[in-house]
Design a protein around this motif. Sequence first.
Motif, PDB file in Angstrom:
ATOM      1  N   GLN A   1       0.793  -1.208  -0.124  1.00 27.70           N
ATOM      2  CA  GLN A   1       0.134  -0.031  -0.082  1.00 27.70           C
ATOM      3  C   GLN A   1       0.755   1.224  -0.165  1.00 27.70           C
ATOM      4  OE1 GLN A   1      -3.498  -0.029  -0.228  1.00 27.70           O
ATOM      5  NE2 GLN A   1      -2.910   2.299  -0.594  1.00 27.70           N
TER       6      GLN A   1
ATOM      7  N   ASP B   1       0.666   4.359  -2.708  1.00 30.90           N
ATOM      8  CA  ASP B   1       0.543   5.776  -2.288  1.00 30.90           C
ATOM      9  C   ASP B   1       1.629   6.473  -2.705  1.00 30.90           C
ATOM     10  OD1 ASP B   1      -1.732   4.965  -0.841  1.00 30.90           O
ATOM     11  OD2 ASP B   1      -0.672   4.829   1.032  1.00 30.90           O
TER      12      ASP B   1
ATOM     13  N   ILE C   1      -4.540  -5.854  -1.729  1.00 30.02           N
ATOM     14  CA  ILE C   1      -4.222  -4.358  -2.036  1.00 30.02           C
ATOM     15  C   ILE C   1      -3.994  -4.478  -3.351  1.00 30.02           C
ATOM     16  CG2 ILE C   1      -2.356  -2.907  -1.618  1.00 30.02           C
ATOM     17  CD1 ILE C   1      -1.526  -4.545   0.930  1.00 30.02           C
TER      18      ILE C   1
ATOM     19  N   ASP D   1      -7.646  -3.907  -4.605  1.00 32.00           N
ATOM     20  CA  ASP D   1      -8.344  -2.499  -4.283  1.00 32.00           C
ATOM     21  C   ASP D   1      -7.697  -1.389  -4.961  1.00 32.00           C
ATOM     22  OD1 ASP D   1      -9.812  -3.934  -2.319  1.00 32.00           O
ATOM     23  OD2 ASP D   1      -8.744  -3.479  -0.678  1.00 32.00           O
ATOM     24  N   GLY D   2      -6.528  -1.724  -5.528  1.00 33.94           N
ATOM     25  CA  GLY D   2      -5.478  -0.659  -6.225  1.00 33.94           C
ATOM     26  C   GLY D   2      -6.365  -0.467  -7.659  1.00 33.94           C
TER      27      GLY D   2
END
Length: 332
Positions: free
Chosen positions: A253, A257, A287, A290-291
Amino acid sequence: MTFELWWLLGLPLFFVLGWMAARIDIKDLMSESRGLPLSYFKGLNFLLNEQPDKAIETLLEVARNDPQTVELHFSLGNLFRRRGEVERAIKMHQNLLDRPDLDRKQRLEAVFELGQDFLKAGFLDRAENLFVKLKGTDLERQGLSFLVDIYEQEKDWEKAIEASRNIHKFHKVSKAKEIANYYCELALISLEKFDYSKAEGDLSQAMRENRKCVRSQIILGDISLRNNDFDRAIECWKKIEKQDPKYLSLVAQRLIDAYEAKGKAKQGLGLLAEYLSRYPSYDLLNIFGDGVCKFESTAQSYKLVRKEVVKNPTLLGLNKLLELQILDTKNN
């Protein structure tokens, strides 16, 4: 516990058997057995009747009436500590330590045992003071392990480092991983004070201690992210692949970011896709999914996650796939 009670009560019996082997003389045997404290036989009787608590109390009576039974005092004190009766253990070992007739070896043993009593009772300062007294003695090695335990509980990382180095000196056992972790703890303390220079110095030392210290790379990347140095943060986290790839999910994550902050979120997703193909794991998949949902679409996320689940089927992966399917249905 029962074994130790049998051992304590068996001492006079072994003595008697020794006489039998040496003399084979019934008269002498009877004479010696009559000389044994009656409490020994009472304790044996309680033990045979499965009454260990009464057996212990009986042995305490022996210890009180015969101050020469030093080993019995030690054994009872240790037994109390294992039973969780720490106050009684402390009293037993403290009484031993207060005796003026102990030789040096016995006194050091009393210090060592009392230190363990205080540690179990949560009196860390008292325990530390006793274990420190063992420095330069035959019991220093054993005491160091307890000191490390104390320093970890007190979060005194510098002392933990020193004690761990001494353990390595005595036992020739590597403590590099532990020492590196202590330096990471020091770095976090510096970060709380916004002392980035000190933090990076501690992290560099952690890496010198253990080149595979993943935690130091994670924190170093976090410092770079705080300073908006996204490229350096990404490079720090990417190094984890060579250190231990199973920890890549911890920075997945963070990587997204950082790439998003650079305006290159899809490039970050591409990197995660590569990691996922080489080191499949549910955490990475979660992850990554979701990305893709955030930066592309739910349908595309479902497609890519489904592809990974087909290659590496897991219940958690199927659960993620179902979650995406429900989300896609709602969006449509």
